[in-house]
Design an enzyme around this catalytic site. Structure first.
Site, mmCIF file in Angstrom:
data_model
loop_
_atom_site.group_PDB
_atom_site.id
_atom_site.type_symbol
_atom_site.label_atom_id
_atom_site.label_comp_id
_atom_site.label_asym_id
_atom_site.label_seq_id
_atom_site.Cartn_x
_atom_site.Cartn_y
_atom_site.Cartn_z
ATOM 1 N N HIS A 138 42.180 -11.755 -8.355
ATOM 2 C CA HIS A 138 42.396 -13.000 -8.563
ATOM 3 C C HIS A 138 41.452 -13.338 -9.714
ATOM 4 O O HIS A 138 40.233 -13.389 -9.600
ATOM 5 C CB HIS A 138 41.720 -13.818 -7.255
ATOM 6 C CG HIS A 138 42.585 -13.757 -6.058
ATOM 7 N ND1 HIS A 138 43.714 -14.262 -5.879
ATOM 8 C CD2 HIS A 138 42.212 -12.903 -4.850
ATOM 9 C CE1 HIS A 138 44.108 -13.661 -4.585
ATOM 10 N NE2 HIS A 138 43.317 -13.035 -4.027
ATOM 11 N N GLU A 174 46.523 -8.530 -4.931
ATOM 12 C CA GLU A 174 46.650 -10.090 -4.631
ATOM 13 C C GLU A 174 46.699 -11.068 -6.096
ATOM 14 O O GLU A 174 46.008 -11.968 -6.192
ATOM 15 C CB GLU A 174 45.586 -10.567 -3.754
ATOM 16 C CG GLU A 174 45.694 -10.037 -2.369
ATOM 17 C CD GLU A 174 44.541 -10.654 -1.468
ATOM 18 O OE1 GLU A 174 44.034 -11.764 -1.830
ATOM 19 O OE2 GLU A 174 44.217 -9.967 -0.520
ATOM 20 N N ASN A 201 40.288 -3.388 1.055
ATOM 21 C CA ASN A 201 40.822 -4.300 0.121
ATOM 22 C C ASN A 201 39.641 -5.365 -0.096
ATOM 23 O O ASN A 201 38.910 -5.771 0.751
ATOM 24 C CB ASN A 201 42.016 -5.013 0.857
ATOM 25 C CG ASN A 201 42.728 -6.177 0.058
ATOM 26 O OD1 ASN A 201 43.144 -5.483 -1.138
ATOM 27 N ND2 ASN A 201 42.913 -7.411 0.418
ATOM 28 N N ASP A 245 46.856 -12.937 -9.056
ATOM 29 C CA ASP A 245 47.183 -14.247 -9.636
ATOM 30 C C ASP A 245 46.131 -14.625 -10.748
ATOM 31 O O ASP A 245 44.835 -13.998 -10.746
ATOM 32 C CB ASP A 245 47.306 -15.511 -8.532
ATOM 33 C CG ASP A 245 46.056 -15.554 -7.660
ATOM 34 O OD1 ASP A 245 44.965 -15.436 -7.984
ATOM 35 O OD2 ASP A 245 46.543 -16.187 -6.619
ATOM 36 N N GLU A 247 37.381 -7.453 2.492
ATOM 37 C CA GLU A 247 36.168 -8.213 2.255
ATOM 38 C C GLU A 247 35.060 -8.123 2.839
ATOM 39 O O GLU A 247 34.546 -8.849 3.529
ATOM 40 C CB GLU A 247 36.460 -9.683 2.027
ATOM 41 C CG GLU A 247 37.944 -10.145 1.189
ATOM 42 C CD GLU A 247 38.548 -11.550 1.029
ATOM 43 O OE1 GLU A 247 38.068 -12.390 2.010
ATOM 44 O OE2 GLU A 247 39.362 -11.777 0.624
HETATM 45 O O1 9MR Z 1 46.744 -17.347 0.701
HETATM 46 C C1 9MR Z 1 46.075 -17.536 1.678
HETATM 47 C C2 9MR Z 1 45.836 -18.884 2.229
HETATM 48 O O2 9MR Z 1 47.143 -19.395 2.453
HETATM 49 C C3 9MR Z 1 44.916 -18.844 3.277
HETATM 50 O O3 9MR Z 1 44.687 -20.337 3.483
HETATM 51 C C4 9MR Z 1 43.554 -18.436 3.201
HETATM 52 C C5 9MR Z 1 42.786 -18.499 4.239
HETATM 53 O O4 9MR Z 1 41.652 -17.527 4.181
HETATM 54 O O5 9MR Z 1 43.904 -17.105 2.837
HETATM 55 C C6 9MR Z 1 44.572 -16.798 1.578
HETATM 56 O O6 9MR Z 1 44.669 -15.613 1.430
HETATM 57 C C7 9MR Z 1 43.386 -14.898 1.236
HETATM 58 C C8 9MR Z 1 43.814 -13.407 1.367
HETATM 59 O O7 9MR Z 1 44.080 -13.282 2.948
HETATM 60 C C9 9MR Z 1 42.553 -12.578 1.272
HETATM 61 N N1 9MR Z 1 42.051 -12.671 -0.071
HETATM 62 C C10 9MR Z 1 41.807 -13.871 -0.617
HETATM 63 C C11 9MR Z 1 43.179 -14.773 -0.426
HETATM 64 C C12 9MR Z 1 42.996 -15.964 -1.125
HETATM 65 O O8 9MR Z 1 42.284 -16.695 -0.316
#
Ligand code: 9MR
Length: 358
Positions: free
Chosen positions: A247, A275, A211, A277, A170
């Site tokens: 997402h 990722e 990513n 969903d 990101e």
């Molecule tokens: O799914 C993850 C969640 O449990 C955490 O609280 C969150 C914190 O930033 O991160 C989520 O995963 C993220 C991933 O690491 C990067 N892309 C976005 C995902 C969803 O927020």
């Protein structure tokens, strides 16, 4: 996992009937061993094995430890796992040079016991940084040392056990400018090449990814990433793949997704959906669940239809633990299984996306 050989593809795409399997196991020492990836072709991983690609899920440490319905579905359906949080900086290096591998090791051991590959997630990101790092007011040269040492240590620990790393996560704003972060602000864009080089030195066999989200369509953000990827490759930096988080909102898989993934693949890079969903405003209607099923099929085909697609990972197994309701108020139902582990229409969509004959 020997997931790309022709022999493997033949074996996995035509599973033996159970009786024949039993006879083989009883009779033959000399015959090839049944491997954990010889799963029924009708599971997600059976189809993925048959195509030589990965079907993964993000895994939370808590359900991994405590929910056997969760692990049953995970291990039956997925040949790859990503640590949802356990390999992030705050989990792994909560104090400077003080590492806690408990949860990450648990996932790696689980994966190895169930014939699953591991995607490593993530090394250089703006979020989930421990406070010693965020508030440390380090100089550029100190930060450089800290980042290198973190990457050396983490990638080195899982050398040979993680097949791909989201090295950089990101790093762009929506308009294609570089996103402000600890790394970007203090080290400049050069941190990206350095992080990739350090990761490559620590595990030369791992595929190294950048990513991001909202890069699935052809847009300003994906254009900026494309330009960066091209430059890194021209500079000889070990960048091997692009992770498209994906997402999505129901009904909104971008129409340019496949062509966009293809332009990265045409650079010689792997592309992966990392990722996936697809969230729905709650309560989800049966029409929305049907649309979500179609979206899962389209999204997976958008990757698998591109030459260098390495696989698809969904961001969770069941709606029970999804991050969506906590972040997008009023939305949920984003994953292939519902909260009681019943397969939703989305499961069928994903399965059909993986099944080359569907
Ligand atoms: O799914 C993850 C969640 O449990 C955490 O609280 C969150 C914190 O930033 O991160 C989520 O995963 C993220 C991933 O690491 C990067 N892309 C976005 C995902 C969803 O927020």
């Amino acid at each position: 996992m020997p997931h790309t050989t022709a022999a493997h593809r033949r074996r996995a795409s035509r599973p033996l009937p159970l009786v024949a399997v039993g006879a083989l196991v009883a009779a033959a020492v000399a015959l090839p061993q049944l491997t954990p990836d010889a799963f029924a072709a009708t599971t997600l991983r059976g189809y993925a094995d048959g195509r030589g690609v990965r079907i993964g899920a993000a895994v939370g440490d808590s359900p991994l430890r405590s929910d056997s319905a969760y692990t049953t579905a995970l291990d039956r359906e997925f040949n790859s796992v990503t640590a949802e949080n356990a390999m992030k900086w705050d989990a792994v290096e909560p104090s400077r040079g003080g590492f806690d591998w408990a949860a990450a090791d648990r996932l790696v051991a689980h994966a190895s016991a169930h014939g699953q590959g591991v995607r490593g997630h993530t090394l250089a990101w703006y979020a989930q940084l421990p406070s010693w790092l965020k508030n440390g007011n380090f100089s550029a040269s100190e930060l450089n040392t800290i980042l290198k040492s973190h990457i050396d240590t983490e990638v080195g620990r899982y050398k040979g056990k993680v097949y791909a790393w989201d090295v950089v996560n990101e790093t762009f704003n929506e308009d294609g400018s570089m996103r402000g972060s600890l790394w970007q602000d203090k080290l400049g864009t050069g941190y990206i090449a350095n992080a990739l080089r350090w990761a490559h030195a620590a595990d030369p066999a791992a595929k190294l990814y950048i990513n991001d989200y909202n890069i699935e369509a052809d847009n300003a953000k994906s254009d900026a990433l494309y330009a960066l990827a091209k430059q890194l490759l021209a500079d000889g930096v070990p960048l091997h793949g692009i992770g498209f988080q994906s997402h999505f909102v129901v009904g909104q898989v971008p129409s340019t997704m496949k062509a966009n993934l293809k332009r990265f693949s045409d650079l010689g890079l792997e592309v992966s959906v990392t990722e996936l969903d697809i969230r729905i405003p709650l309560p989800a209607s049966s029409d929305e669940l049907a649309q979500q099923s179609a979206d899962y099929k389209t999204a997976s085909e958008n990757c698998l239809g591109v030459a260098r697609c390495a696989g698809i990972t969904v961001w969770g197994v069941s709606d029970k633990y999804s991050w969506i309701p906590g972040t997008f108020s009023g939305y949920g139902a984003a994953l292939p299984y519902n909260e009681s582990y019943a397969a939703k229409p989305a499961y069928t969509g994903l399965s059909n996306g993986l099944d080359p004959t569907a």
